[in-house]
Write a protein that holds these residues in place. Structure first.
Motif, PDB file in Angstrom:
ATOM      1  N   LEU A 112     -33.373 -36.337 119.154  1.00 37.01           N
ATOM      2  CA  LEU A 112     -33.144 -37.469 120.046  1.00 37.01           C
ATOM      3  C   LEU A 112     -33.855 -37.257 121.375  1.00 37.01           C
ATOM      4  O   LEU A 112     -34.189 -36.129 121.753  1.00 37.01           O
ATOM      5  N   SER A 113     -34.044 -38.354 122.094  1.00 36.37           N
ATOM      6  CA  SER A 113     -34.593 -38.267 123.440  1.00 36.37           C
ATOM      7  C   SER A 113     -33.554 -37.617 124.355  1.00 36.37           C
ATOM      8  O   SER A 113     -32.368 -37.563 124.024  1.00 36.37           O
ATOM      9  N   PRO A 114     -33.966 -37.110 125.531  1.00 32.32           N
ATOM     10  CA  PRO A 114     -33.001 -36.438 126.415  1.00 32.32           C
ATOM     11  C   PRO A 114     -31.783 -37.291 126.756  1.00 32.32           C
ATOM     12  O   PRO A 114     -30.643 -36.802 126.702  1.00 32.32           O
ATOM     13  N   ILE A 115     -31.982 -38.558 127.103  1.00 27.40           N
ATOM     14  CA  ILE A 115     -30.861 -39.405 127.488  1.00 27.40           C
ATOM     15  C   ILE A 115     -29.973 -39.713 126.277  1.00 27.40           C
ATOM     16  O   ILE A 115     -28.745 -39.702 126.372  1.00 27.40           O
ATOM     17  N   ALA A 116     -30.585 -39.971 125.132  1.00 30.10           N
ATOM     18  CA  ALA A 116     -29.792 -40.232 123.926  1.00 30.10           C
ATOM     19  C   ALA A 116     -28.997 -38.996 123.511  1.00 30.10           C
ATOM     20  O   ALA A 116     -27.851 -39.104 123.041  1.00 30.10           O
ATOM     21  N   ALA A 117     -29.582 -37.807 123.693  1.00 35.20           N
ATOM     22  CA  ALA A 117     -28.875 -36.570 123.361  1.00 35.20           C
ATOM     23  C   ALA A 117     -27.645 -36.394 124.242  1.00 35.20           C
ATOM     24  O   ALA A 117     -26.546 -36.062 123.754  1.00 35.20           O
ATOM     25  N   LEU A 118     -27.808 -36.621 125.552  1.00 38.47           N
ATOM     26  CA  LEU A 118     -26.658 -36.525 126.453  1.00 38.47           C
ATOM     27  C   LEU A 118     -25.630 -37.605 126.145  1.00 38.47           C
ATOM     28  O   LEU A 118     -24.420 -37.381 126.265  1.00 38.47           O
ATOM     29  N   ALA A 119     -26.095 -38.781 125.742  1.00 39.14           N
ATOM     30  CA  ALA A 119     -25.183 -39.878 125.418  1.00 39.14           C
ATOM     31  C   ALA A 119     -24.279 -39.509 124.243  1.00 39.14           C
ATOM     32  O   ALA A 119     -23.087 -39.852 124.240  1.00 39.14           O
ATOM     33  N   THR A 120     -24.815 -38.815 123.245  1.00 37.24           N
ATOM     34  CA  THR A 120     -23.983 -38.428 122.103  1.00 37.24           C
ATOM     35  C   THR A 120     -22.895 -37.444 122.528  1.00 37.24           C
ATOM     36  O   THR A 120     -21.743 -37.563 122.098  1.00 37.24           O
ATOM     37  N   ILE A 121     -23.251 -36.481 123.380  1.00 41.08           N
ATOM     38  CA  ILE A 121     -22.274 -35.481 123.833  1.00 41.08           C
ATOM     39  C   ILE A 121     -21.173 -36.150 124.657  1.00 41.08           C
ATOM     40  O   ILE A 121     -19.975 -35.924 124.432  1.00 41.08           O
ATOM     41  N   ILE A 122     -21.569 -36.989 125.618  1.00 39.26           N
ATOM     42  CA  ILE A 122     -20.596 -37.624 126.513  1.00 39.26           C
ATOM     43  C   ILE A 122     -19.675 -38.554 125.743  1.00 39.26           C
ATOM     44  O   ILE A 122     -18.439 -38.502 125.878  1.00 39.26           O
ATOM     45  N   SER A 123     -20.231 -39.435 124.918  1.00 41.61           N
ATOM     46  CA  SER A 123     -19.432 -40.443 124.213  1.00 41.61           C
ATOM     47  C   SER A 123     -18.482 -39.798 123.215  1.00 41.61           C
ATOM     48  O   SER A 123     -17.286 -40.147 123.157  1.00 41.61           O
ATOM     49  N   ALA A 124     -18.978 -38.845 122.429  1.00 41.84           N
ATOM     50  CA  ALA A 124     -18.134 -38.218 121.409  1.00 41.84           C
ATOM     51  C   ALA A 124     -16.978 -37.451 122.042  1.00 41.84           C
ATOM     52  O   ALA A 124     -15.837 -37.524 121.562  1.00 41.84           O
ATOM     53  N   SER A 125     -17.237 -36.715 123.118  1.00 44.48           N
ATOM     54  CA  SER A 125     -16.169 -35.923 123.741  1.00 44.48           C
ATOM     55  C   SER A 125     -15.116 -36.815 124.376  1.00 44.48           C
ATOM     56  O   SER A 125     -13.906 -36.555 124.243  1.00 44.48           O
ATOM     57  N   ALA A 126     -15.538 -37.880 125.063  1.00 41.67           N
ATOM     58  CA  ALA A 126     -14.568 -38.790 125.687  1.00 41.67           C
ATOM     59  C   ALA A 126     -13.678 -39.445 124.638  1.00 41.67           C
ATOM     60  O   ALA A 126     -12.450 -39.538 124.816  1.00 41.67           O
ATOM     61  N   MET A 127     -14.259 -39.901 123.538  1.00 45.85           N
ATOM     62  CA  MET A 127     -13.479 -40.557 122.491  1.00 45.85           C
ATOM     63  C   MET A 127     -12.543 -39.573 121.791  1.00 45.85           C
ATOM     64  O   MET A 127     -11.405 -39.908 121.460  1.00 45.85           O
ATOM     65  N   ALA A 128     -13.020 -38.344 121.568  1.00 44.61           N
ATOM     66  CA  ALA A 128     -12.199 -37.358 120.857  1.00 44.61           C
ATOM     67  C   ALA A 128     -10.973 -36.969 121.674  1.00 44.61           C
ATOM     68  O   ALA A 128      -9.889 -36.776 121.110  1.00 44.61           O
ATOM     69  N   ILE A 129     -11.138 -36.835 122.993  1.00 37.77           N
ATOM     70  CA  ILE A 129      -9.994 -36.486 123.838  1.00 37.77           C
ATOM     71  C   ILE A 129      -8.913 -37.561 123.734  1.00 37.77           C
ATOM     72  O   ILE A 129      -7.718 -37.270 123.634  1.00 37.77           O
ATOM     73  N   PHE A 130      -9.322 -38.837 123.729  1.00 38.98           N
ATOM     74  CA  PHE A 130      -8.330 -39.912 123.596  1.00 38.98           C
ATOM     75  C   PHE A 130      -7.722 -39.953 122.195  1.00 38.98           C
ATOM     76  O   PHE A 130      -6.500 -40.017 122.036  1.00 38.98           O
ATOM     77  N   SER A 131      -8.568 -39.934 121.157  1.00 39.03           N
ATOM     78  CA  SER A 131      -8.047 -40.182 119.811  1.00 39.03           C
ATOM     79  C   SER A 131      -7.153 -39.059 119.318  1.00 39.03           C
ATOM     80  O   SER A 131      -6.416 -39.236 118.347  1.00 39.03           O
ATOM     81  N   GLY A 132      -7.163 -37.913 119.998  1.00 40.78           N
ATOM     82  CA  GLY A 132      -6.200 -36.876 119.668  1.00 40.78           C
ATOM     83  C   GLY A 132      -4.760 -37.315 119.893  1.00 40.78           C
ATOM     84  O   GLY A 132      -3.820 -36.743 119.329  1.00 40.78           O
ATOM     85  N   ASP A 133      -4.585 -38.361 120.731  1.00 38.91           N
ATOM     86  CA  ASP A 133      -3.240 -38.891 120.974  1.00 38.91           C
ATOM     87  C   ASP A 133      -2.689 -39.650 119.773  1.00 38.91           C
ATOM     88  O   ASP A 133      -1.469 -39.789 119.631  1.00 38.91           O
ATOM     89  N   ILE A 134      -3.564 -40.172 118.909  1.00 36.99           N
ATOM     90  CA  ILE A 134      -3.115 -41.059 117.832  1.00 36.99           C
ATOM     91  C   ILE A 134      -2.234 -40.334 116.821  1.00 36.99           C
ATOM     92  O   ILE A 134      -1.090 -40.763 116.574  1.00 36.99           O
ATOM     93  N   PRO A 135      -2.685 -39.220 116.200  1.00 35.68           N
ATOM     94  CA  PRO A 135      -1.773 -38.536 115.271  1.00 35.68           C
ATOM     95  C   PRO A 135      -0.570 -37.921 115.977  1.00 35.68           C
ATOM     96  O   PRO A 135       0.502 -37.793 115.378  1.00 35.68           O
ATOM     97  N   GLY A 136      -0.736 -37.536 117.247  1.00 35.00           N
ATOM     98  CA  GLY A 136       0.407 -37.014 117.984  1.00 35.00           C
ATOM     99  C   GLY A 136       1.486 -38.057 118.147  1.00 35.00           C
ATOM    100  O   GLY A 136       2.681 -37.762 118.038  1.00 35.00           O
ATOM    101  N   CYS A 137       1.080 -39.286 118.403  1.00 33.48           N
ATOM    102  CA  CYS A 137       2.045 -40.370 118.590  1.00 33.48           C
ATOM    103  C   CYS A 137       2.668 -40.806 117.273  1.00 33.48           C
ATOM    104  O   CYS A 137       3.883 -41.028 117.204  1.00 33.48           O
ATOM    105  N   LEU A 138       1.873 -40.917 116.225  1.00 36.43           N
ATOM    106  CA  LEU A 138       2.376 -41.461 114.961  1.00 36.43           C
ATOM    107  C   LEU A 138       3.067 -40.411 114.090  1.00 36.43           C
ATOM    108  O   LEU A 138       4.017 -40.736 113.374  1.00 36.43           O
ATOM    109  N   LEU A 139       2.596 -39.149 114.159  1.00 33.18           N
ATOM    110  CA  LEU A 139       3.082 -38.128 113.223  1.00 33.18           C
ATOM    111  C   LEU A 139       3.568 -36.859 113.904  1.00 33.18           C
ATOM    112  O   LEU A 139       3.955 -35.910 113.215  1.00 33.18           O
ATOM    113  N   ARG A 140       3.528 -36.832 115.252  1.00 38.63           N
ATOM    114  CA  ARG A 140       3.884 -35.627 116.020  1.00 38.63           C
ATOM    115  C   ARG A 140       2.943 -34.466 115.698  1.00 38.63           C
ATOM    116  O   ARG A 140       3.335 -33.303 115.640  1.00 38.63           O
TER     117      ARG A 140
END
Length: 501
Positions: free
Chosen positions: A52-80
């Motif tokens: 990937l280009s430099p900006i696209a490479a950074l975009a993958t790291i930033i977007s994936a990490s931000a989403m993963a931090i949030f979505s970790g709440d989903i199984p915690g809320c539904l299944l503990r």
């Protein structure tokens, strides 16, 4: 203005927009699977960034990490079952809200306040990067020891059971953190002759075991509870504006704590979530409601972990010092793409830095619609019979544990800690304190020993340095606060035990 317009053109490139979208979906999926942390989601993307280009490479790291931090709440809320370590701090609270029929409110709070925290953290990155980085550079091993020790105090603050049992669980976690050769002396400790234990006990297998496998074991020996009220997750954000107006101080406090902790190298979103949830309970007007399905802690901790994610890039970009494990991976990508971290990065590559800020903001904005879609899909879990869900959970636990190091021993650890977590929960010992002890144990020990070596065995430097002295005072204040409250109640005649007598 010219640099900013160039940044907009860089972000508007088709490959960057596609990278943001695909990595966001990927981060949501990986973060919601127990055992697959945000760090792992980011690490698995590194081979993709080669093409990937430099900006696209950074975009993958930033977007994936931000989403993963949030979505970790989903199984915690539904299944503990927390999807990521950052979600473990308030998993019990969110799950209690689900049992009360408030799953939408809990999930919506995680989504809404994570997005707010991410945007506020990005603004801190833009406005306060030099000042925050300079503050972080003033921290030595003395300050890090007190910060880690203060983090351990969260074990007693977040516990719903006896503080004595919480401290016992935390001490067990500290003992387990001593296993292996990952210590200042570099000698094997408590390895029982097993080469698999020489590297120590990783937090991920522990987290998956005590939260997920123990939950499956409890499900095997208890009758299935009555089904939750059947609701369509069509109003995920309903009530979030009310929570924003009702808890402005926890929201502001969570953002500030997240920014400060995020900028400190080695701290990260995990510590930010634990500290913020503990502070929320300590300063709440209704602390007795915590653990029963009270959203106040979710507001503060949810904002804090995503705010720390953005501010963790401050020392990474300015000095090449990783704020957490995710930015440690990002630094490697920066060097690989020719964007060498340093003060000159902001002068010679200003358009690229503005583009990075824009990607952060875009990722946190699109987190809301994508997060709603993910929640609606995950909400189907509530309607599935427990006999069908639990075997899938065990399978995901085994896969997630094995993926941490391509090692079958990690699967054995998950089973062992699942049994331990089940026994502890049955006897009222909080497993969250155990996890906290394991996560923070190595940081406490390494900084303590390093500080003693630097001071030639003297403990005075722990209290002589200004910042260290302030952190020490806060730590002892946290220790003595419950005693002071108890003495004040006795002196004023408000002690419950005395009143009953």
């Amino acid at each position: 203005m010219h640099d900013f317009l160039q940044a907009i053109a860089l972000v508007a490139a088709p490959d960057v927009l596609i990278a943001i979208l695909l990595s966001s979906v990927y981060g949501l999926v990986v973060g919601s699977l127990p055992g697959l942390s945000a760090t792992m989601a980011t690490a698995l993307l590194v081979p993709v960034t080669f093409y990937l280009s430099p900006i696209a490479a950074l975009a993958t790291i930033i977007s994936a990490s931000a989403m993963a931090i949030f979505s970790g709440d989903i199984p915690g809320c539904l299944l503990r079952i927390p999807g990521t370590p950052a979600s473990a701090a308030y998993t019990d609270e969110a799950y209690a809200m689900t049992r009360k029929g408030q799953a939408e409110l809990a999930l919506g709070a995680g989504l809404w306040f994570s997005a707010i925290g991410g945007i506020v953290g990005t603004l801190s990155l833009v406005l306060m990067a030099p000042m925050l980085a300079e503050m972080a550079l003033n921290f030595s091993s003395f300050e890090y020891f007190w910060l880690a020790f203060l983090g351990l105090m969260c074990a007693t603050l977040v516990a719903r059971s006896s503080p004595i049992k919480a401290i016992a669980s935390m001490l067990l976690g500290l003992l387990l953190a001593c296993v292996g050769m990952e210590n200042p002396a570099g000698t094997p400790r408590f390895t029982l002759g097993l080469t698999d234990l020489l590297g120590g006990i990783e937090p991920i297998p522990v987290l998956v075991g005590v939260f997920a496998v123990s939950e499956v074991m409890r499900a095997c020996v208890t009758p299935e509870p009555p089904p939750l009220p059947r609701r369509r997750f069509g109003s995920i954000l309903a009530g979030q504006w009310r929570l924003t107006r009702e808890y402005p101080k926890p929201l502001i406090r969570g953002n500030i704590v997240g920014i400060i902790i995020g900028v400190l190298p080695g701290a990260g979103a995990d510590m930010a979530a634990w500290v913020s949830y503990a502070m929320s309970k300590r300063f709440s007007k209704t602390p007795e409601k915590f653990g029963t399905g009270h959203p106040e802690g979710l507001v503060e901790a949810g904002a804090s972990n995503n705010a720390s994610l953005a501010s963790g890039w401050v020392p990474s970009l300015l000095f090449g010092i990783p704020g957490d494990t995710i930015t440690a991976i990002a630094i490697g990508v920066l060097y690989m793409k020719g964007l060498n971290p340093g003060p000159t990065l902001f002068t010679e590559r200003a358009p690229q830095m503005y583009a990075l800020y824009l990607i952060f903001i875009i990722a946190n904005i699109i987190m809301i619609p994508l997060g709603i879609a993910m929640i609606r899909i995950a909400g189907l879990v509530l309607r599935a019979p427990r006999a069908a869900v639990m075997p899938v959970i065990v399978l995901l636990c085994a896969v997630g544990a094995f993926a941490t190091g391509n090692n079958l021993f990690a699967v054995v650890l998950v089973a062992a800690f699942g049994t331990l977590g089940y026994v502890m929960e049955r006897n009222g010992y909080p497993v969250a304190a155990l996890v906290l002890g394991i996560v923070m144990g190595s940081m406490v020990e390494q900084n303590f020993v390093t500080s003693l070596i630097k001071s030639d065995g003297s403990v005075l430097p722990f209290f002589e340095r200004p910042v260290s002295a302030v952190l020490a005072a806060i730590t002892f204040g946290a220790l003595l606060w419950p005693v002071g409250v108890w003495l004040w109640r006795r002196a004023s005649g408000k002690d419950p035990a005395r009143a009953e007598a």
